[in-house]
Design an enzyme around this catalytic site. Structure first.
Site, mmCIF file in Angstrom:
data_model
loop_
_atom_site.group_PDB
_atom_site.id
_atom_site.type_symbol
_atom_site.label_atom_id
_atom_site.label_comp_id
_atom_site.label_asym_id
_atom_site.label_seq_id
_atom_site.Cartn_x
_atom_site.Cartn_y
_atom_site.Cartn_z
ATOM 1 C CB CYS A 50 -0.989 -0.010 1.279
ATOM 2 S SG CYS A 50 -1.608 -1.287 1.588
ATOM 3 C CB VAL A 51 3.957 2.025 1.109
ATOM 4 C CG1 VAL A 51 5.030 3.145 1.104
ATOM 5 C CG2 VAL A 51 3.372 1.581 2.463
#
Lengths: 347, 426, 119
Positions: free
Chosen positions: B242-243
């Site tokens: 998610c980064v």
């Protein structure tokens, strides 16, 4: 219509070759020589209002004078853009084009453009300061050069956004710019791999920074017997800089005798380096070239001896090639003098 | 291993009483989708929205993008080891709702990047602006920990994607593509004169919110290994990353890995595409050494002449990328790397955190630090309250009229390092 | 040895590992690590631990060897590159982050470190 001032040398002004390279700068109204090709390429969008002609020898031997007089000439026309060259592979012409274009940009704050062959020494010197269009290596490439330079010139003159080097045709200048390629990255990767596999030419999209990693030598067996020399790129020189080592882009190094010197002081030494705040180095030059500590170590028997000479240059913007050349010379002397180890200090 | 992908081309998406695909339109029953999400008791509420190409819509913060697929023939199901059983996938027939995607949004931690604009400047940089998106907005229960939240959201995405994919099971595809990888011996016999090429596929594996799963296994716990390219097309690899929105590989990227597709396009013509080596990007340096040793070893073992290596993420994986390159080149195998750059806002900084002379063939997916202007959108889907944090908090600033000045890195998929896009830098 | 400016890491591991707690910034941690590397410690985890960029988090934990050996050029090279990378990110916005976000960032830093410790 954009107003342009164009700079060319004696050869392209049809005055003569090497024998006329001494002529000083002069200005002529309108177009001379290659300006005609530019005029055709610009159509109605830009006009060369004046052409400055200067001999290559004159420019390079009288840089300050030439710069001052040419800048005055350019100023008078208040142009929207300054074009120099293209210089192709002519070395002194290339350096002149780069020098004057950079000076016009810095002092008159107008956009500038030149063109030259990638191996022209002027290219390496100025590609990070000004836009230099990559041209062929001889004047036979004039058409091609103008074809690439004219659109970029118009963009610069109008203050439009300049795309990536590969789109606009200028030499990569260390500034990475985004743009959309015609094919997606994966496709380009497959093509690049196929070229690499078939030993065909390919161009990496991101050149790795240059490294020159040096494998360390084996350690000194007995440091208490070793003769150690000091070498610096921090610009420490005897007060007054007797050999005039340049404050940047040094073209030479100095070799100085420190026999009997136990401490470098404000009165006796200074730095010639123009790339850092010199205050602390000038107050106590040992901070850059630690003669004082070396003398202490010498006295205490921690090292054998300090070599009688130190070597110094200025690492500020100095070309790697020049620096290597310096080292090749003095390394031989160091070996001949029986030096076992060198402490290199930088800034 | 042979897989036939059947593409059902989706040109529009609409809500409807009955979920179905008809004449290129994907009809979705909103309530059924919501109910599917809320099967997971970690969510207390859910909403579903549509975002179509050209609409003045901004989706944020985006967690994952997933393409709906369904197995029509052959063993196993899509996302093996995650949703379906751990059966070896990658053969038979799979149908794809091409042109549609499920987008999950969520604020797992207080800072989040990940923007998809469906129109304007931002839309040019993200491939997902061209899709008919079903956007899931899931509200977690109050006490939910970040780890569980991330997982729940990930699974909600898979479930909805499979729910939509199932609609395509009995449809006749508009287009069909066949991909086949013979075994090593057959391959050599079939193409004795072609250079042998493998793909070294690096997977992000650094911990919470940085993970990738292979058949359900966290990639950080796996040694470098091999996989058939068609297994990837059936969802054997999924994203829990998610980064770093611009250069993470979403599940959509995994399913549609462009390097795999473009190598297949040349397979049997100019090269022999032998297979895929998957390797991880761990934090521990000894792991990096081990994993890159194994990539080089496997490439050597396969006897390939060349490899393409793709990176995922920023900074620390640059070290894995360079280790892979150095060690594979040292075996006399030619490499091409695909990466993106962080050259600073002005483009003058060193682009990668590591480098080596052997990396002499690099494809750049662009400078993620370059600043772009995103115009205001009429509608924001997702978690509007985090707009300020995401856009204004770190790498950009949110203006009063809703426009955003931001670094490219906030855009989902903008500088994807599989080379999914045309963006580059010089 | 763990060098960190994240008190969650300190509190969780202070009884198990040798921890150097830095009351300072991400960069202060990198500098402290660099100083240790210069006297012979070696890096065990990558100093740019994760894809959370230096512009997004003020927290950093780095693991290095307890033992001192000869200076590792590879470690020095890696930390210097990490410092260069740190410097190129714009960090203006870090000043205004909320307490909730700070907790999340501490958690991320902790879990990234854990992913290295658990192997």
């Amino acid at each position: 219509m954009l107003k342009i001032v164009h700079y060319i040398n004696q050869f392209f002004a049809n005055i003569g070759g090497e024998e006329m390279a001494h002529i000083p700068a002069e200005v002529r109204e309108g177009i001379v020589g290659p300006g005609l090709a530019f005029k055709q390429a610009f159509k109605d969008e830009a006009e060369i209002v004046a052409t400055i002609v200067c001999g290559d020898s004159y420019f390079n031997e009288n840089i300050d004078e030439a710069k001052t007089s040419i800048i005055e000439m350019v100023k008078k026309y208040n142009p929207d853009l300054f074009i120099a060259g293209p210089a192709f592979n002519a070395g002194r012409y290339g350096v002149a084009c780069g020098t004057i274009a950079k000076a016009v940009k810095d002092e008159l704050n107008i956009p500038v453009l030149t063109g030259m062959y990638v191996e022209n020494p002027g290219a390496d010197m100025f590609k990070n300061n000004i836009y230099i269009v990559s041209t062929k290596n001889s004047a036979a490439g004039m058409r091609d050069a103008v074809k690439k330079m004219a659109p970029l010139a118009l963009k610069l003159g109008k203050g439009e956004k300049i795309g990536a080097s590969s789109e606009e045709g200028y030499l990569p200048n260390g500034i990475r710019v985004n743009f959309f390629e015609k094919e997606r990255g994966s496709k380009r990767a497959v093509k690049m791999l196929l070229a690499k596999l078939n030993d065909k030419e390919f161009q990496t999209e991101f050149p790795m920074p240059d490294f020159d990693r040096v494998e360390p030598n084996p350690a000194i067996k007995d440091i208490t017997k070793a003769k150690i020399a000091l070498v610096t790129s921090g610009g420490i020189v005897p007060k007054g800089n007797p050999d005039h080592i340049e404050s940047s882009s040094a073209s030479k190094y100095g070799k100085y005798d420190i026999d009997g010197v136990i401490d470098l002081t404000e009165e006796t030494y200074e730095t010639a380096h123009g790339g850092y705040d010199p205050v602390y180095a000038n107050l106590d030059p040992d901070r850059v070239l630690p003669v004082d500590i070396m003398r202490e170590f010498e006295k205490e028997g921690k090292i054998g001896s300090l070599h009688r000479y130190f070597y110094t240059t200025v690492g500020n913007g100095t070309a790697v090639k020049s620096a290597k050349g310096f080292a090749e010379k003095y390394a031989k002397e160091l070996v001949a003098d029986g030096v076992d180890a060198v402490i290199l200090t930088s800034t | 291993m042979k897989l036939e992908l059947g593409y059902i081309l989706i040109k529009d998406i609409q809500f409807s009483d009955v979920s179905k695909v008809e004449n290129g339109t994907l009809y979705v029953n909103k309530e059924e989708v919501k109910a599917l999400i809320l099967e997971d008791q970690n969510f207390k509420a859910a909403d579903v929205e549509l975002a179509k190409p050209g609409e003045s819509v901004r989706i944020m913060p985006v967690k994952d993008v997933i393409e709906p697929r369904v197995k029509v023939e052959g063993p196993g199901g899509i996302f093996p080891g995650m949703i379906n059983k751990v059966e070896t996938v990658g053969s038979g027939k799979t149908n794809v709702l091409k042109g549609a995607a499920v987008v999950t949004t969520g604020k797992i931690v207080g800072f989040q990047e990940g923007i998809i604009d469906m129109t304007g400047t931002g839309a040019e940089y993200t491939p997902f602006s061209t899709l008919n998106n079903l956007v899931l907005i899931c509200e977690p229960i109050d006490s939910l920990k970040q780890h569980e939240h991330e997982k729940a959201l990930r699974f909600a995405g898979y479930k909805v994607a499979l729910y939509l994919g199932a609609l395509a099971k009995n449809l006749t595809p508009d287009e069909v593509e066949v991909f086949e990888t013979p075994n090593l011996v057959e391959g050599i016999k079939m193409y004795p004169d072609l250079p042998r090429v493998a793909y070294v596929f690096m997977l992000q594996s650094q911990g919470l919110m940085h993970d990738t799963y292979v058949y359900g296994v966290d990639a950080k716990q796996s040694l470098t290994t091999m996989i058939y390219p068609t297994e990837v097309m059936d969802g054997a690899i999924v994203s829990g990353n998610c980064v770093s929105a611009c250069d993470k590989n979403t599940t959509y990227h995994h399913l549609n890995n462009p390097i795999i597709h473009d190598l297949f396009a040349e397979h049997g013509k100019t090269l022999n595409f032998v297979g895929v080596i998957i390797t991880n990007e761990n934090v521990y340096l000894a792991d990096k050494e081990r994993s890159s040793n194994w990539s080089a070893k496997l490439a050597g073992f396969l006897g390939v002449d060349g490899v393409i290596v793709s990176e995922e993420g920023f900074g620390n994986p640059d070290t894995d990328l360079i280790m892979n390159c150095k060690k594979i080149e040292a075996k006399g195998i030619k490499t091409v790397l695909v990466t993106d750059e962080y050259a600073g806002r002005d483009g003058t900084s060193q682009s990668l955190a590591d480098a080596d002379v052997s990396a002499n063939a690099v494809v750049s997916a662009g400078n993620a630090n370059e600043v772009i202007e995103l115009p205001p959108m009429d509608k924001i889907i997702g978690h509007v309250e985090v707009t300020d944090v995401i856009a204004g908090g770190f790498d950009g600033s949110l203006h009063k009229d809703g426009s955003i000045t931001a670094e490219l890195q906030v855009i989902t998929g903008a500088t994807n390092e599989m080379g999914f896009n045309k963006l580059s830098a010089r | 040895m763990i060098i960190t400016n994240n008190d969650w890491v300190l509190n969780k591991y202070k009884d198990i590992y040798n921890i150097v707690y830095i009351n300072g910034t991400f960069k202060d941690v990198l500098i402290a690590v660099r100083d240790k590397l210069h006297i012979g410690h070696e890096l065990l985890t990558h100093p740019l631990g994760s894809s959370v960029k230096p512009s997004e988090t003020p927290f950093k934990s780095v693991m290095i060897t307890d033992k001192k050996n000869n200076t590792s050029i590879d470690s020095i090279y890696m930390i210097e590159n990490a410092i260069i990378t740190y410097d190129k990110f714009n960090k203006d916005k870090l000043l205004s982050i909320s307490d909730k976000v700070i907790e999340d960032l501490k958690l991320i830093d902790l879990t990234v470190l854990q992913s290295a410790l658990n192997i």
